[in-house]
Each structure stands twice: as structure tokens, then as C-alpha cells.
Design a protein around this motif. Structure first.
Motif, PDB file in Angstrom:
ATOM      1  N   VAL A  40       0.213  13.665  10.050  1.00 14.91           N
ATOM      2  CA  VAL A  40      -0.224  13.808   8.919  1.00 14.91           C
ATOM      3  C   VAL A  40      -1.409  14.646   8.347  1.00 14.91           C
ATOM      4  N   ARG A  41      -1.667  14.954   7.262  1.00 11.30           N
ATOM      5  CA  ARG A  41      -2.963  15.836   6.770  1.00 11.30           C
ATOM      6  C   ARG A  41      -3.416  14.921   5.632  1.00 11.30           C
ATOM      7  N   LEU A  42      -4.976  14.485   6.335  1.00 12.58           N
ATOM      8  CA  LEU A  42      -5.805  14.094   5.092  1.00 12.58           C
ATOM      9  C   LEU A  42      -6.261  14.798   4.035  1.00 12.58           C
ATOM     10  N   THR A  43      -6.310  14.581   3.111  1.00 11.74           N
ATOM     11  CA  THR A  43      -6.610  15.809   1.943  1.00 11.74           C
ATOM     12  C   THR A  43      -7.838  15.116   1.017  1.00 11.74           C
ATOM     13  N   GLY A  44      -8.220  15.887  -0.008  1.00 12.88           N
ATOM     14  CA  GLY A  44      -9.422  15.321  -1.006  1.00 12.88           C
ATOM     15  C   GLY A  44     -10.473  15.195  -0.197  1.00 12.88           C
ATOM     16  N   ALA A  45     -11.167  14.033  -0.590  1.00 13.31           N
ATOM     17  CA  ALA A  45     -12.514  13.615   0.117  1.00 13.31           C
ATOM     18  C   ALA A  45     -12.222  13.323   1.542  1.00 13.31           C
ATOM     19  N   CYS A  46     -11.082  12.746   2.111  1.00 14.92           N
ATOM     20  CA  CYS A  46     -10.720  12.384   3.145  1.00 14.92           C
ATOM     21  C   CYS A  46     -10.970  13.542   4.140  1.00 14.92           C
ATOM     22  N   LYS A  47     -10.566  14.805   3.821  1.00 15.76           N
ATOM     23  CA  LYS A  47     -10.742  16.053   4.604  1.00 15.76           C
ATOM     24  C   LYS A  47     -12.058  16.444   5.062  1.00 15.76           C
ATOM     25  N   GLY A  48     -12.339  16.272   6.219  1.00 13.20           N
ATOM     26  CA  GLY A  48     -13.677  16.692   6.698  1.00 13.20           C
ATOM     27  C   GLY A  48     -14.698  15.592   6.571  1.00 13.20           C
ATOM     28  N   CYS A  49     -14.349  14.345   6.125  1.00 12.10           N
ATOM     29  CA  CYS A  49     -15.117  13.367   5.807  1.00 12.10           C
ATOM     30  C   CYS A  49     -15.722  12.735   7.270  1.00 12.10           C
ATOM     31  N   PRO A  50     -16.928  12.384   7.723  1.00  4.32           N
ATOM     32  CA  PRO A  50     -17.157  11.925   8.738  1.00  4.32           C
ATOM     33  C   PRO A  50     -16.431  10.723   9.477  1.00  4.32           C
ATOM     34  N   MET A  51     -15.950  10.035   8.426  1.00  3.31           N
ATOM     35  CA  MET A  51     -15.266   8.828   8.856  1.00  3.31           C
ATOM     36  C   MET A  51     -13.718   8.947   8.710  1.00  3.31           C
ATOM     37  N   SER A  52     -13.204  10.240   8.806  1.00  5.10           N
ATOM     38  CA  SER A  52     -11.820  10.638   8.552  1.00  5.10           C
ATOM     39  C   SER A  52     -10.970   9.906   9.643  1.00  5.10           C
ATOM     40  N   GLN A  53     -11.514  10.106  11.020  1.00  2.50           N
ATOM     41  CA  GLN A  53     -10.990   9.640  12.128  1.00  2.50           C
ATOM     42  C   GLN A  53     -10.837   8.004  12.123  1.00  2.50           C
ATOM     43  N   GLN A  54     -11.784   7.490  11.726  1.00  5.19           N
ATOM     44  CA  GLN A  54     -11.702   5.900  11.503  1.00  5.19           C
ATOM     45  C   GLN A  54     -10.637   5.730  10.501  1.00  5.19           C
ATOM     46  N   MET A  63      -1.104   0.995   9.686  1.00  9.25           N
ATOM     47  CA  MET A  63      -0.012   0.588   8.787  1.00  9.25           C
ATOM     48  C   MET A  63       1.205   1.018   9.179  1.00  9.25           C
ATOM     49  N   VAL A  64       1.104   2.403   9.642  1.00  4.48           N
ATOM     50  CA  VAL A  64       2.488   2.976   9.930  1.00  4.48           C
ATOM     51  C   VAL A  64       3.030   2.390  11.195  1.00  4.48           C
ATOM     52  N   LEU A  65       2.178   1.940  12.279  1.00  2.00           N
ATOM     53  CA  LEU A  65       2.725   1.330  13.468  1.00  2.00           C
ATOM     54  C   LEU A  65       3.296  -0.165  12.963  1.00  2.00           C
ATOM     55  N   LYS A  66       2.492  -0.891  11.991  1.00  2.00           N
ATOM     56  CA  LYS A  66       3.124  -2.208  11.638  1.00  2.00           C
ATOM     57  C   LYS A  66       4.255  -2.179  10.959  1.00  2.00           C
ATOM     58  N   GLU A  67       4.785  -0.922  10.166  1.00  2.00           N
ATOM     59  CA  GLU A  67       5.645  -0.875   9.416  1.00  2.00           C
ATOM     60  C   GLU A  67       6.931  -0.167  10.072  1.00  2.00           C
ATOM     61  N   VAL A  68       6.666   0.659  11.032  1.00  2.00           N
ATOM     62  CA  VAL A  68       7.940   1.366  11.767  1.00  2.00           C
ATOM     63  C   VAL A  68       7.604   1.291  13.269  1.00  2.00           C
ATOM     64  N   ALA A  69       8.485   0.413  14.024  1.00  2.00           N
ATOM     65  CA  ALA A  69       8.026   0.186  15.228  1.00  2.00           C
ATOM     66  C   ALA A  69       8.483   1.672  16.010  1.00  2.00           C
ATOM     67  N   GLU A  70       9.418   2.520  15.525  1.00  2.00           N
ATOM     68  CA  GLU A  70       9.748   3.459  16.318  1.00  2.00           C
ATOM     69  C   GLU A  70       8.374   4.630  16.629  1.00  2.00           C
ATOM     70  N   VAL A  71       7.728   4.388  15.960  1.00  2.00           N
ATOM     71  CA  VAL A  71       6.574   5.433  15.889  1.00  2.00           C
ATOM     72  C   VAL A  71       5.405   4.966  16.941  1.00  2.00           C
ATOM     73  N   LYS A  72       5.086   5.872  17.774  1.00  3.10           N
ATOM     74  CA  LYS A  72       4.128   5.762  18.950  1.00  3.10           C
ATOM     75  C   LYS A  72       2.583   5.744  18.548  1.00  3.10           C
ATOM     76  N   ARG A  73       2.359   6.835  17.674  1.00  2.56           N
ATOM     77  CA  ARG A  73       1.050   7.202  17.225  1.00  2.56           C
ATOM     78  C   ARG A  73       1.012   8.128  15.975  1.00  2.56           C
ATOM     79  N   VAL A  74      -0.247   8.209  15.462  1.00 10.78           N
ATOM     80  CA  VAL A  74      -0.467   8.873  14.154  1.00 10.78           C
ATOM     81  C   VAL A  74      -1.529  10.187  14.604  1.00 10.78           C
ATOM     82  N   GLU A  75      -1.277  11.269  14.234  1.00 10.11           N
ATOM     83  CA  GLU A  75      -2.096  12.290  14.455  1.00 10.11           C
ATOM     84  C   GLU A  75      -2.295  13.062  13.393  1.00 10.11           C
ATOM     85  N   ALA A  76      -3.852  13.407  13.138  1.00 15.12           N
ATOM     86  CA  ALA A  76      -4.048  14.186  11.798  1.00 15.12           C
ATOM     87  C   ALA A  76      -3.840  15.863  12.382  1.00 15.12           C
ATOM     88  N   VAL A  77      -3.375  16.539  11.647  1.00  9.83           N
ATOM     89  CA  VAL A  77      -3.416  18.123  11.768  1.00  9.83           C
ATOM     90  C   VAL A  77      -4.132  18.611  10.748  1.00  9.83           C
TER      91      VAL A  77
END
Length: 77
Positions: A40-54, A63-77
Motif C-alpha cells: 500500500v501507499r500512504l498518502t496525504g498527511a500520512c505520507k512522511g508522518c513520524p507515526m506512519s509505521q505505527q 484490519m487487512v489481516l483480520k478481514e483477509v486470511a490469505e494475506v501474510k503481511r502489509v508493506e508500505a511502498v
């Protein structure tokens, strides 16, 4: 990944999106790899925010892991 998984990931992102938008940010689905990694790509105020990793791990990935069991992890690009 299948269209059904793509739709379920998008639906999970839509659930977390209002919280991000409330702080002036957003999230955009970039890709889902064959081995179950959602990029995923975080945009707007989330882009570059010190809390973006959290935000990514504590909000988006949870949320993604809870909703979609096939997903192993989520990464920011």
C-alpha cells in the motif's frame, strides 16, 4: 491473487480509510503479491508522518489481516 481477494482487501482498506482521512491522510492499494503480501501507499498527511509505521501496522495491517486470511503481511511502498 484472485479478484475476490483483491475486493476483500479493498473492503478492509475502506474500513480503515475514514480514520486516516480524519487526520488528512489516506491509503492506496498498490498490489497484492502471489505470496500474500499487500503493498500500500500512504498518502496525504500520512505520507512522511513520524507515526506512519505505527498507523500501517496498528491500523491498516491489523484490519487487512483480520478481514483477509490469505494475506501474510502489509508493506508500505
Amino acid at each position: 491473487m484472485s479478484d475476490a481477494i483483491h475486493e476483500r482487501v479493498q473492503a478492509a482498506l475502506d474500513k480503515v480509510r475514514p480514520y486516516l482521512q480524519g487526520d488528512g491522510g489516506d491509503v492506496e492499494l498498490v498490489e497484492i503479491t502471489a505470496d500474500g503480501v499487500v503493498r500500500v501507499r500512504l498518502t496525504g498527511a500520512c505520507k512522511g508522518c513520524p507515526m506512519s509505521q505505527q498507523t500501517l501496522k496498528g491500523g491498516v495491517e491489523r484490519m487487512v489481516l483480520k478481514e483477509v486470511a490469505e494475506v501474510k503481511r502489509v508493506e508500505a511502498v
